[in-house]
Design a protein around this motif. Sequence first.
Motif, PDB file in Angstrom:
ATOM      1  N   ARG A 142      43.493  16.166  18.036  1.00  0.00           N
ATOM      2  CA  ARG A 142      42.764  15.147  17.279  1.00  0.00           C
ATOM      3  C   ARG A 142      42.150  14.092  18.197  1.00  0.00           C
ATOM      4  N   ILE A 143      41.979  14.446  19.490  1.00  0.00           N
ATOM      5  CA  ILE A 143      41.333  13.539  20.437  1.00  0.00           C
ATOM      6  C   ILE A 143      40.261  14.303  21.206  1.00  0.00           C
ATOM      7  N   CYS A 144      39.429  13.580  21.942  1.00  0.00           N
ATOM      8  CA  CYS A 144      38.379  14.166  22.774  1.00  0.00           C
ATOM      9  C   CYS A 144      38.715  13.896  24.240  1.00  0.00           C
ATOM     10  N   ILE A 145      38.797  14.959  25.024  1.00  0.00           N
ATOM     11  CA  ILE A 145      39.104  14.822  26.442  1.00  0.00           C
ATOM     12  C   ILE A 145      37.880  15.229  27.261  1.00  0.00           C
ATOM     13  N   GLU A 146      37.883  14.842  28.511  1.00  0.00           N
ATOM     14  CA  GLU A 146      36.741  15.092  29.396  1.00  0.00           C
ATOM     15  C   GLU A 146      36.623  16.572  29.721  1.00  0.00           C
ATOM     16  N   ASP A 147      35.391  17.087  29.661  1.00  0.00           N
ATOM     17  CA  ASP A 147      35.121  18.473  30.045  1.00  0.00           C
ATOM     18  C   ASP A 147      35.038  18.526  31.573  1.00  0.00           C
ATOM     19  N   ARG A 148      36.067  19.060  32.189  1.00  0.00           N
ATOM     20  CA  ARG A 148      36.173  19.011  33.638  1.00  0.00           C
ATOM     21  C   ARG A 148      35.037  19.764  34.325  1.00  0.00           C
ATOM     22  N   MET A 149      34.629  20.874  33.784  1.00  0.00           N
ATOM     23  CA  MET A 149      33.592  21.682  34.425  1.00  0.00           C
ATOM     24  C   MET A 149      32.260  20.941  34.477  1.00  0.00           C
ATOM     25  N   ILE A 150      31.907  20.287  33.372  1.00  0.00           N
ATOM     26  CA  ILE A 150      30.630  19.563  33.336  1.00  0.00           C
ATOM     27  C   ILE A 150      30.666  18.377  34.295  1.00  0.00           C
ATOM     28  N   ASN A 151      31.770  17.654  34.322  1.00  0.00           N
ATOM     29  CA  ASN A 151      31.853  16.489  35.199  1.00  0.00           C
ATOM     30  C   ASN A 151      31.887  16.889  36.671  1.00  0.00           C
ATOM     31  N   GLN A 152      32.567  17.985  36.984  1.00  0.00           N
ATOM     32  CA  GLN A 152      32.544  18.463  38.366  1.00  0.00           C
ATOM     33  C   GLN A 152      31.141  18.891  38.773  1.00  0.00           C
ATOM     34  N   THR A 153      30.431  19.529  37.853  1.00  0.00           N
ATOM     35  CA  THR A 153      29.049  19.914  38.144  1.00  0.00           C
ATOM     36  C   THR A 153      28.185  18.690  38.400  1.00  0.00           C
ATOM     37  N   ALA A 154      28.357  17.657  37.584  1.00  0.00           N
ATOM     38  CA  ALA A 154      27.576  16.432  37.768  1.00  0.00           C
ATOM     39  C   ALA A 154      27.897  15.767  39.104  1.00  0.00           C
ATOM     40  N   LYS A 155      29.172  15.755  39.500  1.00  0.00           N
ATOM     41  CA  LYS A 155      29.543  15.141  40.775  1.00  0.00           C
ATOM     42  C   LYS A 155      28.979  15.928  41.956  1.00  0.00           C
ATOM     43  N   LYS A 156      29.009  17.259  41.867  1.00  0.00           N
ATOM     44  CA  LYS A 156      28.440  18.066  42.946  1.00  0.00           C
ATOM     45  C   LYS A 156      26.932  17.869  43.041  1.00  0.00           C
ATOM     46  N   LEU A 157      26.279  17.757  41.892  1.00  0.00           N
ATOM     47  CA  LEU A 157      24.840  17.479  41.908  1.00  0.00           C
ATOM     48  C   LEU A 157      24.553  16.132  42.561  1.00  0.00           C
ATOM     49  N   ALA A 158      25.384  15.142  42.252  1.00  0.00           N
ATOM     50  CA  ALA A 158      25.191  13.825  42.860  1.00  0.00           C
ATOM     51  C   ALA A 158      25.403  13.881  44.374  1.00  0.00           C
ATOM     52  N   GLU A 159      26.392  14.665  44.828  1.00  0.00           N
ATOM     53  CA  GLU A 159      26.617  14.801  46.270  1.00  0.00           C
ATOM     54  C   GLU A 159      25.435  15.485  46.957  1.00  0.00           C
ATOM     55  N   LEU A 160      24.902  16.539  46.333  1.00  0.00           N
ATOM     56  CA  LEU A 160      23.730  17.206  46.905  1.00  0.00           C
ATOM     57  C   LEU A 160      22.523  16.276  46.930  1.00  0.00           C
ATOM     58  N   LEU A 161      22.363  15.502  45.872  1.00  0.00           N
ATOM     59  CA  LEU A 161      21.255  14.548  45.825  1.00  0.00           C
ATOM     60  C   LEU A 161      21.401  13.492  46.917  1.00  0.00           C
ATOM     61  N   GLU A 162      22.621  13.018  47.111  1.00  0.00           N
ATOM     62  CA  GLU A 162      22.860  12.037  48.179  1.00  0.00           C
ATOM     63  C   GLU A 162      22.546  12.631  49.549  1.00  0.00           C
ATOM     64  N   ARG A 163      22.944  13.889  49.760  1.00  0.00           N
ATOM     65  CA  ARG A 163      22.691  14.525  51.049  1.00  0.00           C
ATOM     66  C   ARG A 163      21.194  14.656  51.318  1.00  0.00           C
ATOM     67  N   ILE A 164      20.417  14.998  50.288  1.00  0.00           N
ATOM     68  CA  ILE A 164      18.978  15.194  50.485  1.00  0.00           C
ATOM     69  C   ILE A 164      18.268  13.857  50.684  1.00  0.00           C
ATOM     70  N   VAL A 165      18.532  12.894  49.790  1.00  0.00           N
ATOM     71  CA  VAL A 165      17.827  11.610  49.844  1.00  0.00           C
ATOM     72  C   VAL A 165      18.234  10.819  51.088  1.00  0.00           C
ATOM     73  N   CYS A 166      19.539  10.734  51.342  1.00  0.00           N
ATOM     74  CA  CYS A 166      20.004   9.966  52.504  1.00  0.00           C
ATOM     75  C   CYS A 166      19.681  10.683  53.811  1.00  0.00           C
ATOM     76  N   GLY A 167      19.666  12.026  53.783  1.00  0.00           N
ATOM     77  CA  GLY A 167      19.287  12.755  54.991  1.00  0.00           C
ATOM     78  C   GLY A 167      17.835  12.517  55.367  1.00  0.00           C
ATOM     79  N   SER A 168      16.961  12.433  54.363  1.00  0.00           N
ATOM     80  CA  SER A 168      15.551  12.144  54.637  1.00  0.00           C
ATOM     81  C   SER A 168      15.380  10.743  55.218  1.00  0.00           C
ATOM     82  N   TYR A 169      16.101   9.780  54.667  1.00  0.00           N
ATOM     83  CA  TYR A 169      16.017   8.414  55.195  1.00  0.00           C
ATOM     84  C   TYR A 169      16.614   8.339  56.601  1.00  0.00           C
ATOM     85  N   ALA A 170      17.665   9.123  56.860  1.00  0.00           N
ATOM     86  CA  ALA A 170      18.269   9.136  58.195  1.00  0.00           C
ATOM     87  C   ALA A 170      17.286   9.673  59.235  1.00  0.00           C
ATOM     88  N   ARG A 171      16.490  10.672  58.863  1.00  0.00           N
ATOM     89  CA  ARG A 171      15.475  11.180  59.800  1.00  0.00           C
ATOM     90  C   ARG A 171      14.420  10.120  60.100  1.00  0.00           C
TER      91      ARG A 171
END
Length: 380
Positions: free
Chosen positions: A110-139
């Motif tokens: 009778r409660i709603c819990i976090e969908d771990r798969m979706i949140n892990q996917t979102a975190k991995k996407l954020a890490e990849l985005l950080e690597r691309i955007v920050c890597g370009s600025y680092a160059r």
Amino acid sequence: MSSAAKKRAKRATPRGPSRSPVGILPEPSLALFPSKAELLKLVAIVAIAASVAVACNYAAALFNRRPKPFCDSGRDPLDPVPDFCERCPDHGQCHNGKLECLHGYKKHGRICIEDRMINQTAKKLAELLERIVCGSYARVLCGEAGKYWFQEEDIRKIIDEEMIKEFTGLKDDGLEFAKSKAMEFADSFLEARVIFNGNKEFKCPELLAELHKPLSCCIRQWIYRNIFLVVTVFVLLAGLLYFLWTMRQRRALSNRAEQLYQQVCEILEDTAMRIKMEKQEGESWVVASWLRDHLLLPRERKDTILWKKVEELILEDSRIDQYPKLIKGESKIVLEWQADGSLSSNIKRMGLVDKAKASGRTTISSDHGMRSVLGEPQVT
């Protein structure tokens, strides 16, 4: 005796005890009533039966009871909850008493819990985005080609490309929620600004971009910032290496010069001793240049310092005489052994004599020992 007297005698005779009607029944037995232990057992059985009955009644009421429906969403959280419904849980949407969980959450009882798969996917996407955007600025910070401001459309395009390459196990609604969650993460760690048309641009913070610099770039920039220190250390190291190399070369040159000097002494000594022992007519001198070319290797003849070291050692030796001599019409410097006898040969000869004496003593002592054992007379 008369009849009247007999009647009086019968009346005067005592009678036995009379039996009452109750005395006809027997007395009750003691085994008819229960003992104290049996009463305690009876009480325990009754208590257990009552407990089981109460528990069964409670379980039946619990299983037969229907859960309360959920109150509709949109109510003020400060309002009291009615008795006929239950408050809608967090991360859920309730309507007509039914619960539906929001995107990114799944129903668990009778409660709603976090969908771990979706949140892990979102975190991995954020890490990849950080690597691309920050890597370009680092160059860009390293002086290479690149950009550091990304429009919102570029960010979404990067997320879509990474979703296609990396994540294919989610449904469409899950993918959309993961994208929106990744955009929230990006908005939390990226710097944003609004441009003239109302769109947003994102940039990696400079401190975060510093962490994405390659190692070669970090080393190069550190050298540029500390060029004076680097040059000083380099000069000191170069001077130290040159000093060590020079000392090593000098030691090697000195060792080689001493080795050549020993060979010169041996050649001059052997020449002088051979002529003296054979009593032949001849010269005991040796031309210095011929001796030099004989002893030096071809690559050592170019090093004039080496033979000068040998000449210095020869000049310091009193056993060797050095003087000019005319040979075939040309003046040459010759070397001649002047010592009377050979010091090294004398030392060798003395060593051989000592060994002979020692062996002679051993033979004599052993001979005396054998004679004493055999009982023969000893010769003195």
